[in-house]
Design a protein around this motif. Structure first.
Motif, PDB file in Angstrom:
ATOM      1  N   ARG A 162       0.835  -1.210   0.000  1.00  0.00           N
ATOM      2  CA  ARG A 162       0.000   0.000   0.000  1.00  0.00           C
ATOM      3  C   ARG A 162       0.867   1.257   0.000  1.00  0.00           C
ATOM      4  NH1 ARG A 162      -4.946   1.871   0.728  1.00  0.00           N
ATOM      5  NH2 ARG A 162      -5.193   3.917   1.694  1.00  0.00           N
ATOM      6  N   GLU A 163       1.917   1.259   0.798  1.00  0.00           N
ATOM      7  CA  GLU A 163       2.779   2.437   0.873  1.00  0.00           C
ATOM      8  C   GLU A 163       3.454   2.716  -0.462  1.00  0.00           C
ATOM      9  OE1 GLU A 163       6.544   4.144   3.487  1.00  0.00           O
ATOM     10  OE2 GLU A 163       5.839   2.101   3.765  1.00  0.00           O
ATOM     11  N   LEU A 164       3.904   1.642  -1.167  1.00  0.00           N
ATOM     12  CA  LEU A 164       4.637   1.829  -2.412  1.00  0.00           C
ATOM     13  C   LEU A 164       3.727   2.162  -3.581  1.00  0.00           C
ATOM     14  CD1 LEU A 164       7.291  -1.026  -2.168  1.00  0.00           C
ATOM     15  CD2 LEU A 164       7.649   1.408  -1.792  1.00  0.00           C
ATOM     16  N   PHE A 165       2.614   1.451  -3.708  1.00  0.00           N
ATOM     17  CA  PHE A 165       1.804   1.551  -4.919  1.00  0.00           C
ATOM     18  C   PHE A 165       0.578   2.438  -4.778  1.00  0.00           C
ATOM     19  CE2 PHE A 165       4.043  -2.527  -5.360  1.00  0.00           C
ATOM     20  CZ  PHE A 165       4.725  -2.260  -6.532  1.00  0.00           C
ATOM     21  N   MET A 166       0.336   2.967  -3.587  1.00  0.00           N
ATOM     22  CA  MET A 166      -0.790   3.874  -3.410  1.00  0.00           C
ATOM     23  C   MET A 166      -0.344   5.241  -2.880  1.00  0.00           C
ATOM     24  SD  MET A 166      -3.493   2.313  -4.500  1.00  0.00           S
ATOM     25  CE  MET A 166      -4.832   3.283  -3.815  1.00  0.00           C
ATOM     26  N   GLU A 167       0.492   5.225  -1.844  1.00  0.00           N
ATOM     27  CA  GLU A 167       0.842   6.473  -1.177  1.00  0.00           C
ATOM     28  C   GLU A 167       2.069   7.161  -1.779  1.00  0.00           C
ATOM     29  OE1 GLU A 167       1.300   5.527   2.904  1.00  0.00           O
ATOM     30  OE2 GLU A 167      -0.771   4.843   3.169  1.00  0.00           O
ATOM     31  N   TYR A 199      -4.339  -1.696  -7.114  1.00  0.00           N
ATOM     32  CA  TYR A 199      -2.968  -1.204  -7.185  1.00  0.00           C
ATOM     33  C   TYR A 199      -2.483  -1.134  -8.619  1.00  0.00           C
ATOM     34  CZ  TYR A 199      -2.630  -1.863  -2.101  1.00  0.00           C
ATOM     35  OH  TYR A 199      -2.809  -1.797  -0.746  1.00  0.00           O
ATOM     36  N   PHE A 200      -2.841  -2.171  -9.417  1.00  0.00           N
ATOM     37  CA  PHE A 200      -2.431  -2.149 -10.825  1.00  0.00           C
ATOM     38  C   PHE A 200      -3.116  -1.015 -11.586  1.00  0.00           C
ATOM     39  CE2 PHE A 200      -1.322  -6.647  -9.966  1.00  0.00           C
ATOM     40  CZ  PHE A 200       0.006  -6.585 -10.339  1.00  0.00           C
ATOM     41  N   GLU A 201      -4.351  -0.724 -11.213  1.00  0.00           N
ATOM     42  CA  GLU A 201      -5.039   0.412 -11.827  1.00  0.00           C
ATOM     43  C   GLU A 201      -4.329   1.721 -11.477  1.00  0.00           C
ATOM     44  OE1 GLU A 201      -7.544   2.480 -14.133  1.00  0.00           O
ATOM     45  OE2 GLU A 201      -7.598   0.294 -13.925  1.00  0.00           O
ATOM     46  N   ASN A 202      -3.850   1.814 -10.251  1.00  0.00           N
ATOM     47  CA  ASN A 202      -3.125   3.011  -9.832  1.00  0.00           C
ATOM     48  C   ASN A 202      -1.784   3.134 -10.572  1.00  0.00           C
ATOM     49  OD1 ASN A 202      -3.123   5.360  -8.170  1.00  0.00           O
ATOM     50  ND2 ASN A 202      -1.569   4.405  -6.866  1.00  0.00           N
ATOM     51  N   ILE A 203      -1.143   1.950 -10.843  1.00  0.00           N
ATOM     52  CA  ILE A 203       0.120   1.975 -11.595  1.00  0.00           C
ATOM     53  C   ILE A 203      -0.135   2.442 -13.024  1.00  0.00           C
ATOM     54  CG2 ILE A 203       2.007   0.556 -12.470  1.00  0.00           C
ATOM     55  CD1 ILE A 203       1.636  -1.232 -10.004  1.00  0.00           C
ATOM     56  N   ALA A 204      -1.238   1.974 -13.622  1.00  0.00           N
ATOM     57  CA  ALA A 204      -1.578   2.411 -14.979  1.00  0.00           C
ATOM     58  C   ALA A 204      -1.826   3.920 -15.023  1.00  0.00           C
ATOM     59  CB  ALA A 204      -2.802   1.655 -15.485  1.00  0.00           C
ATOM     60  N   GLY A 212       4.608   8.713 -15.528  1.00  0.00           N
ATOM     61  CA  GLY A 212       5.490   7.715 -14.966  1.00  0.00           C
ATOM     62  C   GLY A 212       6.020   6.761 -16.024  1.00  0.00           C
ATOM     63  N   ALA A 213       6.846   5.804 -15.593  1.00  0.00           N
ATOM     64  CA  ALA A 213       7.459   4.850 -16.520  1.00  0.00           C
ATOM     65  C   ALA A 213       7.440   3.463 -15.899  1.00  0.00           C
ATOM     66  CB  ALA A 213       8.888   5.260 -16.841  1.00  0.00           C
ATOM     67  N   VAL A 214       7.068   2.475 -16.702  1.00  0.00           N
ATOM     68  CA  VAL A 214       7.026   1.076 -16.272  1.00  0.00           C
ATOM     69  C   VAL A 214       7.753   0.229 -17.307  1.00  0.00           C
ATOM     70  CG1 VAL A 214       5.551  -0.946 -15.923  1.00  0.00           C
ATOM     71  CG2 VAL A 214       4.925   1.237 -14.895  1.00  0.00           C
ATOM     72  N   LEU A 215       8.643  -0.622 -16.818  1.00  0.00           N
ATOM     73  CA  LEU A 215       9.379  -1.561 -17.661  1.00  0.00           C
ATOM     74  C   LEU A 215       9.036  -2.979 -17.205  1.00  0.00           C
ATOM     75  CD1 LEU A 215      11.587  -2.572 -19.614  1.00  0.00           C
ATOM     76  CD2 LEU A 215      13.268  -2.020 -17.845  1.00  0.00           C
ATOM     77  N   VAL A 216       8.624  -3.815 -18.145  1.00  0.00           N
ATOM     78  CA  VAL A 216       8.285  -5.202 -17.853  1.00  0.00           C
ATOM     79  C   VAL A 216       9.314  -6.095 -18.526  1.00  0.00           C
ATOM     80  CG1 VAL A 216       6.573  -7.034 -18.112  1.00  0.00           C
ATOM     81  CG2 VAL A 216       5.835  -4.690 -17.626  1.00  0.00           C
ATOM     82  N   SER A 217      10.072  -6.833 -17.716  1.00  0.00           N
ATOM     83  CA  SER A 217      10.987  -7.854 -18.221  1.00  0.00           C
ATOM     84  C   SER A 217      10.265  -9.187 -18.082  1.00  0.00           C
ATOM     85  CB  SER A 217      12.295  -7.832 -17.412  1.00  0.00           C
ATOM     86  OG  SER A 217      13.172  -8.839 -17.861  1.00  0.00           O
ATOM     87  N   ALA A 218       9.777  -9.725 -19.209  1.00  0.00           N
ATOM     88  CA  ALA A 218       8.836 -10.840 -19.189  1.00  0.00           C
ATOM     89  C   ALA A 218       9.553 -12.186 -19.211  1.00  0.00           C
ATOM     90  CB  ALA A 218       7.878 -10.739 -20.373  1.00  0.00           C
ATOM     91  N   GLY A 219       9.071 -13.076 -18.389  1.00  0.00           N
ATOM     92  CA  GLY A 219       9.492 -14.468 -18.414  1.00  0.00           C
ATOM     93  C   GLY A 219       8.288 -15.338 -18.761  1.00  0.00           C
ATOM     94  N   PRO A 220       8.367 -16.649 -18.515  1.00  0.00           N
ATOM     95  CA  PRO A 220       7.230 -17.530 -18.816  1.00  0.00           C
ATOM     96  C   PRO A 220       5.948 -17.103 -18.125  1.00  0.00           C
ATOM     97  CG  PRO A 220       9.208 -18.815 -18.396  1.00  0.00           C
ATOM     98  CD  PRO A 220       9.546 -17.406 -18.057  1.00  0.00           C
ATOM     99  N   ASP A 221       6.072 -16.398 -17.004  1.00  0.00           N
ATOM    100  CA  ASP A 221       4.881 -15.946 -16.271  1.00  0.00           C
ATOM    101  C   ASP A 221       4.025 -15.014 -17.107  1.00  0.00           C
ATOM    102  OD1 ASP A 221       6.035 -13.044 -15.584  1.00  0.00           O
ATOM    103  OD2 ASP A 221       7.593 -14.523 -15.183  1.00  0.00           O
ATOM    104  N   SER A 269      -4.044  -8.001 -15.928  1.00  0.00           N
ATOM    105  CA  SER A 269      -4.408  -7.080 -14.854  1.00  0.00           C
ATOM    106  C   SER A 269      -4.749  -5.732 -15.468  1.00  0.00           C
ATOM    107  CB  SER A 269      -3.225  -6.930 -13.881  1.00  0.00           C
ATOM    108  OG  SER A 269      -2.186  -6.202 -14.503  1.00  0.00           O
ATOM    109  N   PRO A 270      -5.252  -4.783 -14.691  1.00  0.00           N
ATOM    110  CA  PRO A 270      -5.510  -3.441 -15.253  1.00  0.00           C
ATOM    111  C   PRO A 270      -4.287  -2.786 -15.866  1.00  0.00           C
ATOM    112  CG  PRO A 270      -6.628  -3.689 -13.146  1.00  0.00           C
ATOM    113  CD  PRO A 270      -5.779  -4.911 -13.312  1.00  0.00           C
ATOM    114  N   LEU A 271      -3.089  -3.279 -15.511  1.00  0.00           N
ATOM    115  CA  LEU A 271      -1.878  -2.713 -16.114  1.00  0.00           C
ATOM    116  C   LEU A 271      -1.791  -3.045 -17.597  1.00  0.00           C
ATOM    117  CD1 LEU A 271       0.761  -1.179 -15.586  1.00  0.00           C
ATOM    118  CD2 LEU A 271       1.840  -3.365 -15.041  1.00  0.00           C
ATOM    119  N   GLY A 272      -2.473  -4.119 -18.046  1.00  0.00           N
ATOM    120  CA  GLY A 272      -2.437  -4.517 -19.449  1.00  0.00           C
ATOM    121  C   GLY A 272      -2.956  -3.448 -20.392  1.00  0.00           C
ATOM    122  N   ALA A 273      -3.766  -2.508 -19.855  1.00  0.00           N
ATOM    123  CA  ALA A 273      -4.315  -1.452 -20.712  1.00  0.00           C
ATOM    124  C   ALA A 273      -3.237  -0.522 -21.247  1.00  0.00           C
ATOM    125  CB  ALA A 273      -5.370  -0.661 -19.935  1.00  0.00           C
TER     126      ALA A 273
END
Length: 680
Positions: free
Chosen positions: A333-338, A361-366, A373-382, A392-396
């Protein structure tokens, strides 16, 4: 024809003196002994000594030389203010006519123009060069027609004749000047930096209320106007809006009656830098490449890194009592909301949804991305699984859709055609062929720029902008193979460094940019773009004149041009939707820092040989002859010192005492002395 007597001794002077002493002692001895012939002996000695000194009559055939007067005509930029140009030209022509009408006098007129760059008026340097070309013994006087604003007056110079100043300008002249007293070369983005300015009224300024208007513009945007005091230091806080070069222009409106507005503006170029880049790295699970991201970000002293690795997901049940665990709880909560706005970049490294971060939280990141802001996704099999971040809402805001296929096979990462023009991947170091990677997640690009491809030419690295923010997707978790040197390795650290700094908006990695660097009056203009061609470049000069010129390809995605600015000041560059500004030299050149005519800097040179200063508005002085060392100027007149120089064309020397005459006189006198003493 001139006649003089010269001496050319037959023996050295020291030996001649010794002979004189011996002769004197001999005559003295004769006197003591009472010899009556001692006067004759003395006369014989004098004849011999005179012969040894080599006296001769020298006759010279001389031709008189013409005296030279140097006239320095100041044609610098400050001399073009008001009516100084006409005033100076008329005075120089009238004075030249006076001097040329004098007998035995020749005039040298020397034009003094602006020095190279912003050196100002270098009159003493020009005078030194002129004196080196003339015989100093013929220089009868030096006259400078100038406003007194000379910038090399402290140059040591030995003058052979009086120096006079004829001062241009009017006693009623006045000017308003803007000066920048203190400004840093670098400043932190978003934090105020204090600049010190000053506005001064110079000369016979009219009485005012002590304030004036000041316009401030950053990067050629619409200026803001303020009222500021005159004659006081003004501390002005300024906040830089972006990284890289920020061009700030200060200007005063031109007042009625002031000499010029060239010193009513000032340009400051400040580089904006970030204080600390705050990065949040979230690793979904430990893996071989996790240390790569950490080492990269920790190696940069300007990066503050917060790193969390999910070591114990909620579904893990191993029976270990909670009070025996030493893991740090994830402060979600502290990192992704506040405090999400405090981070410049968020990196998800092989992260998948496990119930730790709820959808809110993912909606807040989007939303954080959309706001800059800036988001970098290093994708693996997950990323290809049902727990993918894409679902997640980040997919938008992500630029690609996973197909659920994981390709486990060796392949060589390749920079795409578009990637060869993108600053993140263009010109990556390559020693031979890069090593292969062993896994790639298949994705279909839906937006953004595919700058690297992998298996079957599928997207491997995609960069995208979402409203005001940036998103990057690296569809593989095997970049660390390059760091380990697998099959020769590759530029892993350079690639990830560029990628991270592009996402944080570093100006040198912008794919669409127009920049310029200046060397003297010449600027090198560079246009970076993802397009294959660009329109002509438009350059607006300080005087408002617009110049269009083509940009030549220099490298994929990079075009260049060289432009020499005709004058000092602020230039506005436009190419398509890109705008840039650059200042060539100071906005107020050295010639316009001091504009009121003043002879004070030249007074030591004038006083050295008792020259004078005359104002042209009071009339042109007359020219007189004066003797060397006498006052060379007075009320309504200036003086020249006739040099009486000459050229010797022929020289003849005739001995006064030829050898036969010396022998006859000396022998006769000695014989007479002997006879005189013998008769006694």
């Amino acid at each position: 024809m001139t006649t003089t007597i010269v001496f050319d001794p037959l023996i050295p002077w020291a030996l001649l003196v010794m002979v004189c002493v011996i002769a004197f002692l001999g005559v003295l001895l004769a006197m003591v002994r009472g010899l009556h012939g001692w006067p004759l002996r003395a006369m014989a000695g004098l004849v011999v000594l005179a012969a040894l000194s080599g006296p001769s009559v020298q006759q010279e055939d001389r031709a008189p030389l013409i005296d030279i007067v140097l006239m320095l005509e100041d044609e610098s930029a400050s001399q073009r203010l008001g009516d100084r140009t006409a005033q100076t030209s008329d005075a120089a022509d009238s004075l030249a006519a006076q001097i040329e009408a004098r007998p035995n006098t020749e005039l040298r007129r020397i034009a003094i123009r602006d020095g190279e760059g912003d050196a100002g008026t270098e009159m003493m340097s020009a005078l030194t060069e002129a004196l080196a070309e003339e015989p100093r013994a013929r220089v009868a006087g030096i006259v400078a027609v100038t406003d007194g604003r000379v910038h090399d007056a402290d140059l040591p110079i030995d003058l052979p004749a009086p120096f006079h100043v004829l001062l241009s300008g009017e006693a009623t002249d006045w000017d308003r000047r803007l000066s920048v007293i203190g400004a840093p070369a670098f400043a932190i983005i978003g934090e105020p930096v204090v600049l010190t300015l000053r506005v001064d009224d110079l000369g016979a300024a009219p009485t005012t209320d002590g304030v004036t208007e000041l316009d401030i513009s950053i990067d050629a945007e619409d200026p803001q106007r303020f009222r500021v005091p005159i004659g006081e230091d003004l501390e002005l806080p300024v906040t830089l809006p972006h990284g890289g070069r920020n061009v700030i222009r200060f200007s005063l409106p031109q007042a009625d009656g002031e000499l010029t507005d060239r010193n009513n503006s000032a340009i400051i170029q400040i580089n904006g830098v970030r204080d600390r880049l705050r990065v949040l790295l979230v690793s979904g699970e430990p893996h071989a490449g996790g240390r790569t991201w950490r080492n990269l970000l920790k190696s940069d002293s300007s990066v503050d890194l917060v790193h969390f690795t999910i070591l114990r997901p909620p579904e893990k049940q191993d029976g270990v009592p909670v009070n025996e665990l030493s893991l740090i709880a994830f402060p979600t909560r502290e990192l992704f909301m506040e405090k999400i706005e405090d981070f410049d970049l968020i990196i998800f490294d092989r992260y998948k949804r496990r119930g730790i971060l709820p959808s809110l939280y993912f909606e807040n990141i989007a939303n954080y991305v959309r706001k800059g802001g800036a988001v970098l996704v290093s994708a693996g099999p997950d990323f290809a699984s049902a727990d993918s971040l894409f679902r997640s809402p980040l997919g938008a805001v992500l630029p690609a859709t996973p197909t659920a296929r994981v390709m486990e096979e060796p392949y060589l990462p390749v920079v795409s055609d578009l990637g060869n023009r993108h600053p993140v991947t263009a010109g990556l170091p390559q020693n031979g062929e890069w090593g292969r990677w062993l896994r790639q997640i298949e994705v279909d690009a839906t937006s953004g720029d595919v700058v690297m491809t992998g298996v079957e030419d599928k997207p491997l690295l995609i960069l995208d902008r979402v409203e005001e923010g940036r998103v990057a997707l690296l569809a593989s978790d095997h970049a660390w193979l390059w760091n380990r040197g697998y099959e020769g390795g590759g530029p892993q650290l350079e690639l990830l460094r560029r990628l991270a700094h592009w996402m944080m908006g570093e100006p040198e990695l912008e794919e669409e940019a127009l920049t310029a660097t200046a060397i003297g009056q010449t600027m090198r203009i560079e246009r970076r773009t993802l397009s294959e061609d660009v329109p002509p470049l438009s350059i607006t000069g300080p005087d408002g004149a617009v110049t269009e010129m083509p940009l030549s390809p220099a490298a994929p995605g990079r075009f260049e041009a060289i432009f020499s600015g005709p004058e000092i000041g602020l230039y506005r560059l436009e190419n398509g939707d890109q705008l840039s500004v650059i200042g060539l030299g100071p906005a107020a050149p050295r010639e316009f820092v001091e504009t009121i005519a003043d002879p004070s800097v030249l007074e030591p040179v004038v006083a050295a040989l008792r020259g004078g200063v005359s104002r042209l508005e009071e009339g042109l002085p007359n020219v007189r002859n004066v003797r060397v060392g006498r006052p060379a100027a007075g009320r309504g007149w200036i003086g020249l010192t006739p040099r009486d120089a000459y050229e010797t064309r022929d020289v003849r020397q005739t001995p006064i005492l030829p050898a036969w005459l010396v022998l006859l006189l000396s022998a006769g006198l000695i014989t007479a002395a002997w006879l005189r003493e013998g008769r006694r």
